[in-house]
Design a protein around this motif. Structure first.
Motif, PDB file in Angstrom:
ATOM      1  N   PRO A  60      21.102 -10.076  -6.548  1.00  0.00           N
ATOM      2  CA  PRO A  60      22.057  -9.688  -5.514  1.00  0.00           C
ATOM      3  C   PRO A  60      23.093  -8.716  -6.080  1.00  0.00           C
ATOM      4  N   ALA A  61      23.420  -7.708  -5.308  1.00  0.00           N
ATOM      5  CA  ALA A  61      24.417  -6.680  -5.641  1.00  0.00           C
ATOM      6  C   ALA A  61      23.949  -5.728  -6.741  1.00  0.00           C
ATOM      7  N   ASP A 110      24.664  -4.891   1.122  1.00  0.00           N
ATOM      8  CA  ASP A 110      25.560  -6.033   1.262  1.00  0.00           C
ATOM      9  C   ASP A 110      26.427  -5.924   2.520  1.00  0.00           C
ATOM     10  N   LYS A 139      26.266  -8.699   5.508  1.00  0.00           N
ATOM     11  CA  LYS A 139      27.457  -9.486   5.859  1.00  0.00           C
ATOM     12  C   LYS A 139      27.612  -9.622   7.369  1.00  0.00           C
ATOM     13  N   GLY A 195      25.553 -11.918   3.542  1.00  0.00           N
ATOM     14  CA  GLY A 195      25.631 -10.977   2.422  1.00  0.00           C
ATOM     15  C   GLY A 195      24.360 -11.010   1.604  1.00  0.00           C
ATOM     16  N   ASP A 196      24.355 -10.242   0.539  1.00  0.00           N
ATOM     17  CA  ASP A 196      23.211 -10.176  -0.365  1.00  0.00           C
ATOM     18  C   ASP A 196      23.364 -11.301  -1.373  1.00  0.00           C
ATOM     19  N   SER A 206      17.576 -11.871  -5.208  1.00  0.00           N
ATOM     20  CA  SER A 206      17.803 -11.511  -3.812  1.00  0.00           C
ATOM     21  C   SER A 206      16.481 -11.641  -3.053  1.00  0.00           C
TER      22      SER A 206
END
Length: 148
Positions: free
Chosen positions: A38-39, A66, A70, A76-77, A85
């Motif tokens: 994630p991110a 992301d 959201k 979100g991620d 993810s």
């Protein structure tokens, strides 16, 4: 048609597999992906569905993923039970079926989706880090395709 980034030699090991799967399943386009945190600063492959229930599987750039997620129940991620993810990372190894690609480019006159991707020098986004340019992404080809 197979497109790849010449700065990334590792995907060559997967080329026979992606070509075989793409041909066997008659994919108009296919992407090689990798597990993604994630991110992580890598685009994520997602299925996007509009309010009429029409969907497409497409890359969403990391700086947009992301914020987009959201607005969904996912919030979100975020990692799934694997720690990664649920949206695998796009590594820009793409396969296109040429007749459909040629037909879509002919239908659009070669016009493809474009966007502006500014690089900011500060957190307030008041100063550019470098000149901003108009870009288009080869992985946005699904946006040119019609439902079939």
């Amino acid at each position: 048609l197979l497109l790849f980034q010449d700065t990334n030699p590792l995907p060559f090991r997967s080329l026979c597999a992606i070509l075989g799967v793409s041909a066997a399943r008659s994919f108009v386009m296919n992407s090689v992906t990798v597990p993604r945190l994630p991110a992580e600063a890598v685009g994520g492959i997602c299925k996007l569905t509009d309010s009429q229930g029409e969907g497409m599987t497409i890359n969403v750039e990391y700086n947009q993923l992301d914020p987009l997620l959201k607005t969904t129940p996912a919030g979100g991620d975020v990692a799934d039970s694997t720690g990664f993810s649920p949206y695998p990372g796009n590594i820009n190894v793409l396969v296109f079926r040429v007749p459909e690609m040629a037909e879509r480019l002919a239908a659009t006159g070669g016009i493809v989706p474009e966007f502006v991707n500014p690089k900011w020098a500060d957190a307030e986004k008041s100063k550019f880090k470098s000149p901003t340019r108009l870009e288009s992404l080869m992985q946005d080809f699904p946006r040119l395709c019609k439902k079939e």
